[in-house]
Write a protein that holds these residues in place. Structure first.
Motif, PDB file in Angstrom:
ATOM      1  N   ASP A  23       0.833  -1.216   0.000  1.00 50.03           N
ATOM      2  CA  ASP A  23       0.000   0.000   0.000  1.00 50.03           C
ATOM      3  C   ASP A  23       0.859   1.254   0.000  1.00 50.03           C
ATOM      4  O   ASP A  23       1.849   1.343   0.723  1.00 50.03           O
ATOM      5  CB  ASP A  23      -0.920   0.012   1.221  1.00 50.03           C
TER       6      ASP A  23
ATOM      7  N   LYS B 269      -8.147   4.198  -3.237  1.00 48.14           N
ATOM      8  CA  LYS B 269      -6.938   3.655  -2.616  1.00 48.14           C
ATOM      9  C   LYS B 269      -5.882   3.375  -3.692  1.00 48.14           C
ATOM     10  O   LYS B 269      -4.697   3.441  -3.439  1.00 48.14           O
ATOM     11  CB  LYS B 269      -7.323   2.349  -1.915  1.00 48.14           C
ATOM     12  N   TYR B 270      -6.359   3.085  -4.888  1.00 51.43           N
ATOM     13  CA  TYR B 270      -5.454   2.738  -5.993  1.00 51.43           C
ATOM     14  C   TYR B 270      -5.714   3.660  -7.175  1.00 51.43           C
ATOM     15  O   TYR B 270      -6.848   3.772  -7.633  1.00 51.43           O
ATOM     16  CB  TYR B 270      -5.690   1.297  -6.457  1.00 51.43           C
TER      17      TYR B 270
ATOM     18  N   THR C 285      -1.591   4.009  -3.434  1.00 49.62           N
ATOM     19  CA  THR C 285      -0.867   3.180  -4.384  1.00 49.62           C
ATOM     20  C   THR C 285      -1.085   3.737  -5.790  1.00 49.62           C
ATOM     21  O   THR C 285      -2.225   3.957  -6.196  1.00 49.62           O
ATOM     22  CB  THR C 285      -1.391   1.729  -4.327  1.00 49.62           C
TER      23      THR C 285
END
Ligand code: ADP
Length: 266
Positions: A30, A153-154, A186
């Motif tokens: 992460d 998150k990505y 990320t």
């Protein structure tokens, strides 16, 4: 942790099979900024689309936190090279950026978050403009704002600056790094540009020519914050560039295939 496990992808057309990815495996902790580097046509976009759940792999899997990814995961967004096709021309900048959250949060909150994101990407004052009133670089900034407004998150990026002029590209690289530094997430960044891969990333995963495999996985040990002048003057930057260049510029022709006479004579 995002994990790619023995991923393979073959495109078929009638009886013809085009094996593009073969047995690709790597894990991304992460918050890491990873570049996927490789020659054009080598399968980088295919890999990204499989990671994003936009395309099914032929073999292997992608897992997030141990769970197999099926379909496009909510916590993942993509930014593509063709910014002009990714924005809605009939919506103003604000409407484009609120779009992904307008059904999930109250209108006022969506507008407030969109305004914040518009400022973050350096487009303050342009919220009421239509995409076609913005330059290419500004449209790509808008696409990044729209991607990040969901706080994913990505962040997956497929040659996002590939269609921009050199100066705009440099500015956007630095904007992206500023955003990432403030709220690390990320990032998986596909590029065929060696300097861009080294400059931005914590790590460069090098794909070979088709069928693509992971040829090399290089940790980039350069201090942050990075700077377009001093980072690129660092001796280590030159060393990374040289070794990556040697890796991806290997001749694509089989060794026993000589050049046609006209070229060979040049
Ligand atoms: P890169 O991003 O490294 O330039 P791509 O993943 O775009 O490479 O393409 C790799 C190979 O897969 C190319 O030979 C391309 O023609 C083929 N390819 C890409 N997308 C498709 C598709 N949707 N259908 C069939 N073949 C495809």
């Amino acid at each position: 942790m995002l994990q790619v496990n023995r991923l393979g992808k073959t495109y078929t057309r009638g009886k013809q099979a085009n094996v593009v990815l073969d047995d690709i495996s790597f894990g991304v902790p992460d918050g890491q900024f990873v570049a996927i580097l490789g020659p054009s046509g080598g399968g980088k976009s295919t890999l990204l689309r499989c990671l994003a759940g936009l395309m099914e792999s032929t073999s292997g899997s992608v897992t997030i936190g141990g769970k197999i990814v099926r379909g496009a995961p909510k916590e993942m967004v993509c930014v593509f090279q063709e910014y002009s096709r990714s924005l809605f021309p009939w919506r103003r900048l604000l409407g484009n950026v609120t779009y992904p959250i307008e059904t999930s949060v109250p209108k006022k909150v969506a507008a407030q978050r969109a305004h914040e994101m518009i400022a973050t990407v350096g487009l303050d004052g342009f919220a009421a403009h239509y995409p076609w009133e913005l330059s290419g670089g500004m449209q790509q900034r808008a696409a990044i704002a729209r991607a990040l407004v969901t706080e994913p998150k990505y962040l997956l990026m497929d040659e996002p600056f590939g269609a921009l002029d050199a100066q705009t590209r440099i500015q956007l690289e630095d904007t992206l790094l500023e955003i990432w530094t403030k709220s690390p997430r990320t990032v998986i960044f596909v590029t065929h540009d060696i300097d861009e891969a080294i400059y931005l990333s914590d790590r460069v995963i090098v794909l070979g020519a088709r069928p693509s495999r992971v040829m090399e996985d290089v940790m980039i040990d350069l201090p942050r914050p990075r700077n377009q002048i001093t980072t690129k003057e660092d001796r280590r930057f030159a060393d990374y560039r040289r070794s990556l260049f040697d890796l991806i510029m290997v001749p694509q022709q089989p060794a026993n295939q000589s050049l046609p006479p006209a070229r060979a004579a040049e």
